[in-house]
Design a protein around this motif. Structure first.
Motif, mmCIF file in Angstrom:
data_model
loop_
_atom_site.group_PDB
_atom_site.id
_atom_site.type_symbol
_atom_site.label_atom_id
_atom_site.label_comp_id
_atom_site.label_asym_id
_atom_site.label_seq_id
_atom_site.Cartn_x
_atom_site.Cartn_y
_atom_site.Cartn_z
ATOM 1 N N ILE A 281 0.845 -1.200 0.000
ATOM 2 C CA ILE A 281 0.000 0.000 0.000
ATOM 3 C C ILE A 281 0.877 1.246 0.000
ATOM 4 C CG2 ILE A 281 -1.577 1.377 1.432
ATOM 5 C CD1 ILE A 281 -2.920 -1.309 2.231
ATOM 6 N N LEU A 282 1.870 1.288 0.877
ATOM 7 C CA LEU A 282 2.748 2.463 0.915
ATOM 8 C C LEU A 282 3.495 2.640 -0.397
ATOM 9 C CD1 LEU A 282 4.284 2.723 4.480
ATOM 10 C CD2 LEU A 282 2.589 4.176 3.389
ATOM 11 N N ALA A 283 3.905 1.534 -1.008
ATOM 12 C CA ALA A 283 4.592 1.624 -2.303
ATOM 13 C C ALA A 283 3.658 2.161 -3.379
ATOM 14 C CB ALA A 283 5.142 0.256 -2.697
ATOM 15 N N LEU A 284 2.415 1.696 -3.398
ATOM 16 C CA LEU A 284 1.445 2.197 -4.382
ATOM 17 C C LEU A 284 1.161 3.682 -4.190
ATOM 18 C CD1 LEU A 284 -1.213 -0.648 -4.565
ATOM 19 C CD2 LEU A 284 0.221 0.165 -6.429
ATOM 20 N N LEU A 285 1.057 4.098 -2.945
ATOM 21 C CA LEU A 285 0.728 5.491 -2.661
ATOM 22 C C LEU A 285 1.881 6.446 -2.949
ATOM 23 C CD1 LEU A 285 -1.434 5.108 0.570
ATOM 24 C CD2 LEU A 285 -2.200 5.469 -1.799
ATOM 25 N N ALA A 286 3.052 5.906 -3.236
ATOM 26 C CA ALA A 286 4.182 6.761 -3.607
ATOM 27 C C ALA A 286 3.901 7.503 -4.910
ATOM 28 C CB ALA A 286 5.451 5.941 -3.730
ATOM 29 N N SER A 287 3.039 6.933 -5.757
ATOM 30 C CA SER A 287 2.727 7.560 -7.046
ATOM 31 C C SER A 287 1.568 8.544 -6.948
ATOM 32 C CB SER A 287 2.406 6.491 -8.090
ATOM 33 O OG SER A 287 1.212 5.799 -7.739
ATOM 34 N N GLY A 288 0.968 8.674 -5.760
ATOM 35 C CA GLY A 288 -0.134 9.609 -5.576
ATOM 36 C C GLY A 288 -1.334 8.929 -4.939
ATOM 37 N N PRO A 289 -2.404 9.696 -4.712
ATOM 38 C CA PRO A 289 -3.593 9.163 -4.039
ATOM 39 C C PRO A 289 -4.291 8.071 -4.851
ATOM 40 C CG PRO A 289 -3.645 11.560 -4.101
ATOM 41 C CD PRO A 289 -2.534 11.125 -4.992
ATOM 42 N N ALA B 238 -1.200 4.755 12.532
ATOM 43 C CA ALA B 238 0.229 5.000 12.694
ATOM 44 C C ALA B 238 0.634 6.362 12.134
ATOM 45 C CB ALA B 238 1.025 3.895 12.004
ATOM 46 N N GLY B 239 -0.278 7.005 11.406
ATOM 47 C CA GLY B 239 0.005 8.325 10.853
ATOM 48 C C GLY B 239 0.745 8.317 9.532
ATOM 49 N N LEU B 240 0.908 7.148 8.917
ATOM 50 C CA LEU B 240 1.652 7.065 7.663
ATOM 51 C C LEU B 240 0.812 7.392 6.436
ATOM 52 C CD1 LEU B 240 3.791 3.894 8.414
ATOM 53 C CD2 LEU B 240 4.531 6.281 8.449
ATOM 54 N N VAL B 241 -0.498 7.244 6.529
ATOM 55 C CA VAL B 241 -1.389 7.617 5.422
ATOM 56 C C VAL B 241 -2.541 8.457 5.964
ATOM 57 C CG1 VAL B 241 -0.859 5.550 4.068
ATOM 58 C CG2 VAL B 241 -2.852 5.566 5.526
ATOM 59 N N ARG B 242 -3.158 9.210 5.078
ATOM 60 C CA ARG B 242 -4.342 9.989 5.444
ATOM 61 C C ARG B 242 -5.381 9.836 4.345
ATOM 62 N NH1 ARG B 242 -0.332 14.302 5.021
ATOM 63 N NH2 ARG B 242 -0.305 14.923 2.847
ATOM 64 N N ALA B 243 -6.619 10.111 4.699
ATOM 65 C CA ALA B 243 -7.736 9.931 3.773
ATOM 66 C C ALA B 243 -8.415 11.266 3.520
ATOM 67 C CB ALA B 243 -8.737 8.942 4.354
ATOM 68 N N SER B 244 -8.976 11.389 2.324
ATOM 69 C CA SER B 244 -9.798 12.562 2.003
ATOM 70 C C SER B 244 -10.896 12.128 1.043
ATOM 71 C CB SER B 244 -8.946 13.680 1.395
ATOM 72 O OG SER B 244 -8.301 13.229 0.229
ATOM 73 N N GLU C 169 3.848 12.230 3.714
ATOM 74 C CA GLU C 169 5.274 12.201 3.380
ATOM 75 C C GLU C 169 6.148 12.599 4.559
ATOM 76 O OE1 GLU C 169 6.504 10.717 0.864
ATOM 77 O OE2 GLU C 169 4.634 10.458 -0.230
ATOM 78 N N ALA C 170 5.674 13.517 5.403
ATOM 79 C CA ALA C 170 6.462 13.911 6.576
ATOM 80 C C ALA C 170 6.605 12.737 7.545
ATOM 81 C CB ALA C 170 5.822 15.109 7.262
ATOM 82 N N ALA C 171 5.523 12.001 7.768
ATOM 83 C CA ALA C 171 5.571 10.842 8.663
ATOM 84 C C ALA C 171 6.441 9.737 8.064
ATOM 85 C CB ALA C 171 4.171 10.324 8.940
ATOM 86 N N CYS C 172 6.356 9.533 6.761
ATOM 87 C CA CYS C 172 7.192 8.513 6.110
ATOM 88 C C CYS C 172 8.671 8.903 6.194
ATOM 89 C CB CYS C 172 6.767 8.319 4.656
ATOM 90 S SG CYS C 172 5.173 7.477 4.489
ATOM 91 N N ALA C 173 8.968 10.197 6.041
ATOM 92 C CA ALA C 173 10.355 10.662 6.160
ATOM 93 C C ALA C 173 10.875 10.460 7.578
ATOM 94 C CB ALA C 173 10.452 12.124 5.752
#
Length: 111
Positions: free
Chosen positions: A40-48, A75-81, A96-100
């Motif tokens: 999931i985190l890898a997929l979200l690297a390309s955008g929402p 965990a704060g690594l992703v957010r939803a809208s 991205e700040a949490a991932c960094a």
């Protein structure tokens, strides 16, 4: 054949060594140890993306992806809208700040 390594002799035991701060890195490693969450985190690297897109890309059921997304959100690594036009659609993106910060925790641990 085993290679023998000669270690230096220390004059006394070092019992005053501080315990390393590894709690955050270990928690994130445990979270990302699941291939679905890592994917999931890898997929979200390309955008929402919405759940249905991620589920299709990873060959997983939507409810399974949703459960993993909930853990990543806590965990704060992703957010939803919600979609601006059709609020039934929820899109997820990486924080991205949490991932960094997680990456920095891993770098401190592995250096």
């Amino acid at each position: 054949m085993t290679t023998r390594i000669e270690l230096p002799l220390l004059p006394e035991l070092r019992l005053d060594i501080a315990a390393p701060a590894v709690t955050d890195a270990a928690a994130t490693a445990a979270l990302l140890g699941d291939p679905v969450r890592a994917g999931i985190l890898a997929l979200l690297a390309s955008g929402p993306h919405c759940v249905c897109e991620m589920a299709a890309a990873m060959g997983e059921r939507q409810n399974n992806v949703s459960n993993h997304l909930a853990k990543l959100r806590r965990a704060g690594l992703v957010r939803a809208s919600r979609h601006m036009v059709d609020a039934r659609w929820v899109y997820y993106e990486r924080d991205e700040a949490a991932c960094a910060a997680a990456l920095q925790a891993f770098e401190r641990l592995l250096r």
